[in-house]
Design a protein around this motif. Structure first.
Motif, mmCIF file in Angstrom:
data_model
loop_
_atom_site.group_PDB
_atom_site.id
_atom_site.type_symbol
_atom_site.label_atom_id
_atom_site.label_comp_id
_atom_site.label_asym_id
_atom_site.label_seq_id
_atom_site.Cartn_x
_atom_site.Cartn_y
_atom_site.Cartn_z
ATOM 1 N N ALA A 191 -7.343 2.514 -3.832
ATOM 2 C CA ALA A 191 -8.152 2.638 -2.616
ATOM 3 C C ALA A 191 -8.307 1.276 -1.942
ATOM 4 O O ALA A 191 -8.201 1.164 -0.712
ATOM 5 C CB ALA A 191 -9.511 3.250 -2.944
ATOM 6 N N ASN A 192 -8.519 0.241 -2.732
ATOM 7 C CA ASN A 192 -8.622 -1.120 -2.176
ATOM 8 C C ASN A 192 -7.277 -1.607 -1.650
ATOM 9 O O ASN A 192 -7.209 -2.237 -0.591
ATOM 10 C CB ASN A 192 -9.171 -2.088 -3.225
ATOM 11 C CG ASN A 192 -10.621 -1.848 -3.528
ATOM 12 O OD1 ASN A 192 -11.379 -1.350 -2.694
ATOM 13 N ND2 ASN A 192 -11.045 -2.167 -4.742
ATOM 14 N N TYR A 204 -10.160 9.317 -0.572
ATOM 15 C CA TYR A 204 -10.298 8.001 0.053
ATOM 16 C C TYR A 204 -9.429 8.043 1.304
ATOM 17 O O TYR A 204 -8.207 8.222 1.220
ATOM 18 C CB TYR A 204 -9.827 6.907 -0.897
ATOM 19 C CG TYR A 204 -10.651 6.822 -2.160
ATOM 20 C CD1 TYR A 204 -11.661 5.875 -2.285
ATOM 21 C CD2 TYR A 204 -10.417 7.683 -3.224
ATOM 22 C CE1 TYR A 204 -12.419 5.795 -3.447
ATOM 23 C CE2 TYR A 204 -11.171 7.614 -4.391
ATOM 24 C CZ TYR A 204 -12.167 6.671 -4.500
ATOM 25 O OH TYR A 204 -12.917 6.593 -5.640
ATOM 26 N N GLN A 205 -10.068 7.872 2.467
ATOM 27 C CA GLN A 205 -9.366 8.073 3.730
ATOM 28 C C GLN A 205 -9.620 6.914 4.683
ATOM 29 O O GLN A 205 -10.279 5.948 4.330
ATOM 30 C CB GLN A 205 -9.791 9.407 4.342
ATOM 31 C CG GLN A 205 -9.457 10.575 3.423
ATOM 32 C CD GLN A 205 -10.095 11.888 3.825
ATOM 33 O OE1 GLN A 205 -11.255 11.918 4.191
ATOM 34 N NE2 GLN A 205 -9.319 12.957 3.756
ATOM 35 N N CYS A 220 -7.369 4.826 5.744
ATOM 36 C CA CYS A 220 -6.709 3.719 5.065
ATOM 37 C C CYS A 220 -5.622 3.128 5.960
ATOM 38 O O CYS A 220 -5.257 3.706 6.993
ATOM 39 C CB CYS A 220 -6.063 4.211 3.767
ATOM 40 S SG CYS A 220 -7.130 5.232 2.721
ATOM 41 N N GLU A 245 -3.651 7.719 2.201
ATOM 42 C CA GLU A 245 -4.846 8.247 1.556
ATOM 43 C C GLU A 245 -4.674 8.135 0.047
ATOM 44 O O GLU A 245 -3.553 8.037 -0.455
ATOM 45 C CB GLU A 245 -5.090 9.716 1.941
ATOM 46 C CG GLU A 245 -5.421 9.886 3.404
ATOM 47 C CD GLU A 245 -5.866 11.291 3.780
ATOM 48 O OE1 GLU A 245 -6.019 12.157 2.876
ATOM 49 O OE2 GLU A 245 -6.078 11.518 4.986
ATOM 50 N N ASN A 284 -4.970 0.142 -0.411
ATOM 51 C CA ASN A 284 -4.721 0.870 0.831
ATOM 52 C C ASN A 284 -5.792 0.616 1.891
ATOM 53 O O ASN A 284 -5.737 1.197 2.966
ATOM 54 C CB ASN A 284 -4.607 2.368 0.540
ATOM 55 C CG ASN A 284 -3.267 2.718 -0.071
ATOM 56 O OD1 ASN A 284 -2.253 2.703 0.604
ATOM 57 N ND2 ASN A 284 -3.260 3.034 -1.365
ATOM 58 N N GLN A 285 -6.753 -0.246 1.565
ATOM 59 C CA GLN A 285 -7.821 -0.623 2.498
ATOM 60 C C GLN A 285 -8.541 0.603 3.060
ATOM 61 O O GLN A 285 -8.833 0.686 4.256
ATOM 62 C CB GLN A 285 -7.274 -1.512 3.616
ATOM 63 C CG GLN A 285 -6.636 -2.784 3.112
ATOM 64 C CD GLN A 285 -5.984 -3.599 4.214
ATOM 65 O OE1 GLN A 285 -6.380 -3.532 5.364
ATOM 66 N NE2 GLN A 285 -4.972 -4.374 3.847
ATOM 67 N N CYS A 286 -8.834 1.552 2.180
ATOM 68 C CA CYS A 286 -9.513 2.784 2.597
ATOM 69 C C CYS A 286 -10.966 2.478 2.964
ATOM 70 O O CYS A 286 -11.646 1.734 2.265
ATOM 71 C CB CYS A 286 -9.455 3.810 1.478
ATOM 72 S SG CYS A 286 -7.761 4.246 0.998
ATOM 73 N N PRO A 330 0.845 -1.201 0.000
ATOM 74 C CA PRO A 330 0.000 0.000 0.000
ATOM 75 C C PRO A 330 0.881 1.252 0.000
ATOM 76 O O PRO A 330 1.943 1.273 0.625
ATOM 77 C CB PRO A 330 -0.772 -0.110 1.319
ATOM 78 C CG PRO A 330 -0.717 -1.558 1.689
ATOM 79 C CD PRO A 330 0.596 -2.058 1.162
#
Length: 182
Positions: free
Chosen positions: A118-119, A140-141, A143, A148, A121-123, A78
């Motif tokens: 975003a996925n 997208y936050q 995370c 972000e 980084n597991q946001c 990430p």
């Protein structure tokens, strides 16, 4: 799979350059970032996928991921990502319809690339903000590792570096605001 579009080891060169600059100037290795426009944006994504141990956040203006980078990026770590792109860009179309000549095109549309990061980084949250009458920003936050993913999408805007006179915001300021959090 071959991860290079050319025989030049750009990833190795830029990684070694970053390490040499860190050592020579006493720079913090955890605050080494990369940004670029157009081909430089492609390179930013390549470094995100292949050298996230050296570059800790990336920004792309009017760039995207090459087919080779897209197909070989699933195992990357990430990393915070910022993308700024005009919807009317006909050099690097936002819909992924760029020519496949020399391995540059054939990545998906930008929305899919942003969703990938975003996925990755597991946001957990996504906020949308109207930055100007013609620019939406997607943040997208929440995370992993406080990362972000930011995405500025500009209506009626082509393959240019956004400035206040024509885009109602300064890309350089947005990039610094993004990098300064990490």
């Amino acid at each position: 799979a071959d991860l290079e579009i050319s025989e030049t080891d750009d990833v190795g060169f830029l990684s070694n350059l970053a390490k040499a600059l860190q050592k020579t100037h006493g720079l913090n290795p955890n605050r080494t970032f990369v940004c670029g426009m157009s081909n430089g944006g492609y390179m930013s994504y390549t470094l995100a996928c292949q050298a996230s141990d050296i570059f800790h956040a990336v920004a792309s203006v009017t760039g995207t991921m090459s087919e080779l980078t897209w197909k070989n990026c699933s195992n990357t770590s990430p990393i915070p990502v910022l993308q700024i792109h005009g919807i009317a860009d006909d050099v690097v179309p936002i819909d992924g319809s760029m020519t496949t000549d020399d391995g540059w095109g054939n990545a998906p549309e930008m929305d899919s690339i942003i969703n990938f990061w975003a996925n990755k980084n597991q946001c957990l949250t996504k906020d949308t903000t109207l930055i100007s009458p013609n620019t939406n920003a997607y943040f997208y936050q929440n995370c992993i590792d406080s990362n972000e993913v930011w995405y500025y999408k500009i209506n009626d805007y082509g393959h240019s570096w956004p400035i206040v006179l024509d885009a109602n915001f300064e890309a350089s300021e947005v990039i610094w605001d993004f990098f300064s959090q990490f």
